[in-house]
Design an enzyme around this catalytic site. Structure first.
Site, short mmCIF file in Angstrom:
data_model
loop_
_atom_site.label_atom_id
_atom_site.label_comp_id
_atom_site.label_asym_id
_atom_site.label_seq_id
_atom_site.Cartn_x
_atom_site.Cartn_y
_atom_site.Cartn_z
N GLY A 72 0.82 -1.20 0.00
CA GLY A 72 0.00 0.00 0.00
C GLY A 72 0.86 1.25 0.00
N CYS A 99 5.15 -6.19 1.59
CA CYS A 99 5.46 -4.76 1.56
C CYS A 99 4.82 -4.05 2.75
CB CYS A 99 5.04 -4.17 0.22
SG CYS A 99 5.90 -2.62 -0.18
N TYR A 100 3.74 -3.28 2.57
CA TYR A 100 3.08 -2.66 3.71
C TYR A 100 2.64 -3.71 4.71
CZ TYR A 100 -0.12 0.34 6.38
OH TYR A 100 -0.76 1.03 7.39
N HIS A 196 7.45 -7.94 -3.98
CA HIS A 196 6.12 -8.31 -4.47
C HIS A 196 6.19 -9.61 -5.28
CE1 HIS A 196 3.94 -4.56 -3.42
NE2 HIS A 196 5.15 -4.02 -3.51
N GLU A 198 3.76 -11.27 -6.37
CA GLU A 198 2.65 -11.32 -7.32
C GLU A 198 2.99 -10.72 -8.67
OE1 GLU A 198 1.95 -7.48 -4.91
OE2 GLU A 198 2.90 -9.43 -4.66
N SER A 250 -21.14 -4.34 -25.85
CA SER A 250 -20.22 -3.42 -26.51
C SER A 250 -19.38 -4.10 -27.59
CB SER A 250 -19.28 -2.80 -25.48
OG SER A 250 -18.42 -3.80 -24.96
N GLY A 251 -19.39 -5.42 -27.61
CA GLY A 251 -18.51 -6.15 -28.52
C GLY A 251 -17.22 -6.55 -27.86
N VAL A 253 -14.98 -8.43 -24.71
CA VAL A 253 -15.04 -9.79 -24.18
C VAL A 253 -16.06 -9.93 -23.06
CG1 VAL A 253 -13.71 -11.59 -22.99
CG2 VAL A 253 -12.65 -10.28 -24.83
N ASP A 254 -16.01 -9.02 -22.08
CA ASP A 254 -16.83 -9.17 -20.88
C ASP A 254 -18.32 -9.20 -21.20
OD1 ASP A 254 -14.30 -8.82 -19.82
OD2 ASP A 254 -14.65 -6.73 -19.31
N LYS A 396 -10.71 -11.48 -15.86
CA LYS A 396 -10.94 -11.53 -17.31
C LYS A 396 -10.48 -12.84 -17.93
CE LYS A 396 -10.56 -7.77 -19.79
NZ LYS A 396 -11.86 -7.61 -20.51
#
Length: 540
Positions: A72, A99-100, A196, A198, A250-251, A253-254, A396
Site C-alpha cells: 500500500g 510490503c506494507y 512483491h 505477485e 459493446s462487442g 469480451v466481458d 478476465k
C-alpha cells in the site's frame, strides 16, 4: 469495452453466485498490485478474495485457510496509518505480509520499521538464507522457499524497510543493499516479504505463493473459473426468475460472454442486447459488433445512436477524469431512457468483473484510484431494474475461458482490451469528431497491419493515441505543421504490469509511413517504449 455500472441498490442480486468453500483472503491496503495476488493464487488453483484491509471480520461464506496482507501507499510509521485488524492473528491460519503488510507484522510483533535509507523501485537481486540451517524450528521459511534458488531477481517498490526484526522472527532473505527482503516466524506459520511475489518480474513469485497455499495453508488446488458455467446459469435463473434481461453489450469480451451466458440460461426470448454507439468506438465497430452479436443467437438487438449527445457533453473537456465521469453518466442515462420505453425489462445484465470493483476502490479499501472505472458508477434508484452480474467474482482470463467453453469464436474472445470510455481517453485534449476520425483511421492502419503480418498476438494490447502536439514536417516540397500519433503495444498477462512489445522496426516504419500517407492531418508517428509502471497502459 464494457458498459457495466455496478450498483449497491440490490445487495441480494450482487452477492448471488459468490463461490463458497475454502480459500485465501487478501487484505487490501491500497496497493496497485493487490488484485495480482488474488489472480496469481487463482491461476495456480487456489480460490482467493480481496477484502478491505480495515475489515473487522473475515468474509462470510468462505472458509479462510490463509491470509495475505497487501502492499500500500501508506507508511506504518505515520500516525493514523491503517492497522492490522485484531481477528487476523487470532484466526489461527497462516499469514503472509507483503510490503506494507510486512510493516504491519513487524509492528505487531514488536519490531521497528523506518523510512527507507535505501529505497528500491523495480528489479532487485535477492539472496535467500539457507533456511535449513536457521534452526530446526524454522519450518516456515523452509517451506515458503521450497524449490526456489537462493539467488533470485524480485520486484521491489517500497519507501520503508525493516530497522529491527522482531525477536520471534528470523531474516530469511536480503537484497544486495542489505534490506531485509523476507522474514519468517520461529514457530508460527507467519512470514513477510518486502518484495512483491505477485508481480511477474519476481522470478519465482508464483512458486512462493504456491508454497504458501499448499504447504502452509494446506489448500487443495481445485479452483477452476471456467468450470463454473452450470452454477452461473443457476445463479442467473435464480436471480432473473421469469423476468426479461436488458444486457448492455459493446462487442468487448466481458459483455459478449455475459450475453452468451444469459442466452444459455434464459433462452433468446428473454434476453435483449443493447449496444450504445457513442461515436467514440473503433473504425467500423458498430456494424462489426452488431454482426458478431447476432452470431451468438441473439434475436433482439438494439443499437442506440447516441454520438451527438456524447460529443456535445465532451465539448471543451480536456481533463481525463472528467472525460471518464461524463461518459459513465451518459451511458447510464442512455440505458435508463431505453429501459423506460420498454417496461417488460426486469433486470440489467452486465459484464462487471472482479477487478472493476476492486480497482475503483469499490470495496472501500481506501486504495489510491489511478483512474476511475466508469463501470463502477452506481445506477440511479429511479432505474427500476435489478442487476444480474454473473462475472462479478471473476477475472478476465476466467471469463475468456468460459467464453471458449461456450463455443464463442476466437476473434471475439481474443480481442485486445478496449477502454470503457473508448477513444476519448486515447485522444489527449479535447475530443471532437474530426480528431476521433483521425485516430480511428490511424488505429485501423496499425491493427490491420498487425493482423496482416501475423503480429496481432505478439502484444497483449496495441493501439494508437492522438497527442496534442503539432510538429513541422515536409511532404513533397511543402512544409507541414500537423498532428502526432503515438503507437503503443505492450506485453502483459493481466494489465497490472506491462512490458514493451518488441515489434520489428521495419514493421513499425512501414506502419508509420502508411499512417502519414493515408491519414490527413498527421505528419509524425512515434512509438511508446515505456513500461507499466511507471506509465499506465492507456495514455489517459
Amino acid at each position: 469495452m464494457s458498459m457495466n455500472h455496478s450498483s449497491t441498490n440490490d445487495t441480494k442480486t450482487q452477492n448471488a453466485g459468490r463461490p463458497k468453500g475454502d480459500g485465501i483472503v487478501v487484505l487490501d491496503y491500497g496497493s496497485q498490485y493487490t488484485l495480482l495476488i488474488a489472480r496469481r493464487l487463482r491461476e495456480i488453483g487456489a480460490y482467493s478474495e480481496v477484502i478491505d484491509g480495515a475489515s473487522q471480520r473475515p468474509p462470510e461464506g468462505l472458509v479462510v485457510r490463509g491470509i495475505i496482507l497487501s502492499g500500500g501507499p501508506d507508511s506504518v510509521t505515520e500516525a493514523g496509518s491503517r492497522a492490522l485488524p485484531d481477528w487476523v492473528l487470532k484466526h489461527n491460519v497462516p499469514v503472509l505480509g507483503v510490503c506494507y503488510g510486512m510493516g504491519l507484522l513487524v509492528e505487531a510483533f514488536g519490531g521497528k520499521m523506518r523510512s527507507a535509507t535505501r529505497r528500491e523501485y523495480g528489479q532487485a537481486h535477492l539472496k535467500v538464507n539457507d533456511v535449513h540451517n536457521l534452526s530446526r524450528k524454522k519450518f516456515l521459511g523452509e517451506k515458503l522457499f521450497d524449490d526456489t534458488p537462493l539467488d533470485q531477481t524480485v520486484w521491489m517498490s517500497h519507501g520503508d524497510d525493516v530497522a529491527e526484526v522482531p525477536k520471534t522472527f528470523q531474516t530469511a532473505a536480503t537484497t544486495d543493499d542489505g534490506v531485509v527482503a523476507a522474514m519468517v516466524h520461529d514457530t508460527l506459520p507467519i512470514a513477510a516479504l518486502q518484495y512483491h511475489p505477485e508481480v511477474a518480474h519476481s522470478e519465482f513469485g508464483k512458486e512462493l505463493l504456491r508454497n504458501f497455499a499448499t504447504k502452509l495453508c494446506q489448500l487443495e488446488l481445485n479452483w477452476d473459473g471456467s468450470a463454473r458455467i452450470q452454477s452461473l446459469c443457476q445463479y442467473i435463473e435464480d436471480v432473473v426468475g421469469q423476468g426479461h434481461v436488458l444486457v448492455a453489450c459493446s462487442g468487448g469480451v466481458d459483455s459478449t460472454v455475459t450475453a452468451a451466458l444469459l442466452l444459455k440460461a434464459l433462452g433468446p426470448q428473454r434476453v435483449t442486447a443493447v449496444f450504445c454507439d457513442t461515436g467514440l468506438l473503433r473504425q467500423n465497430e458498430v456494424p462489426w459488433v452488431a454482426e458478431k452479436l447476432k452470431v451468438l443467437g441473439l434475436q433482439h438487438l438494439e443499437v442506440l445512436s447516441s454520438s451527438d449527445r456524447f460529443f456535445e457533453a465532451l465539448k471543451g473537456v480536456t481533463d481525463p477524469e472528467e472525460k471518464r465521469k461524463i461518459i459513465g453518466k451518459l451511458f447510464i442515462e442512455e440505458f435508463e431512457a431505453y429501459a423506460k420505453k420498454h417496461p417488460a425489462f426486469t433486470h440489467l445484465g452486465q459484464g462487471t468483473l472482479y477487478p472493476d470493483v476492486i480497482e475503483s476502490a469499490g470495496h472501500g479499501s481506501g486504495a489510491k484510484v489511478i483512474k476511475s472505472h466508469h463501470n463502477v458508477g452506481g445506477l440511479p434508484d429511479r432505474l427500476a431494474l435489478k442487476l444480474c452480474e454473473p462475472f462479478r467474482w471473476l477475472f478476465k482470463d476466467e471469463v475468456r475461458s468460459i467464453g471458449l467453453e461456450l463455443g464463442l469464436p476466437l476473434e471475439l474472445i481474443e480481442r485486445h482490451p478496449f477502454p470503457g470510455p473508448g477513444l476519448a481517453v486515447r485522444i489527449l485534449g479535447e475530443v471532437t469528431r474530426e480528431r476521433v476520425k483521425m485516430l480511428q483511421q490511424a488505429d485501423h492502419v496499425f491493427i490491420s497491419s498487425l493482423k496482416e503480418h501475423g503480429l496481432y498476438h505478439v502484444p497483449w494490447q496495441a493501439f494508437a493515441a492522438l497527442l496534442p502536439i503539432k510538429s513541422v514536417g515536409v511532404m513533397g516540397d511543402n512544409r507541414t505543421y500537423q498532428q502526432t500519433i503515438a503507437l503503443r503495444a505492450v506485453t502483459s498477462s493481466d494489465g497490472m504490469t506491462a512490458g514493451v512489445a518488441e515489434l520489428p522496426l521495419s514493421f513499425l516504419t512501414k506502419v508509420a509511413d502508411q499512417i502519414v500517407r493515408q491519414v490527413h492531418g498527421i505528419n509524425r508517428v512515434v512509438y511508446d517504449i515505456t513500461t507499466k509502471p511507471p506509465a499506465t497502459i492507456e495514455w489517459e
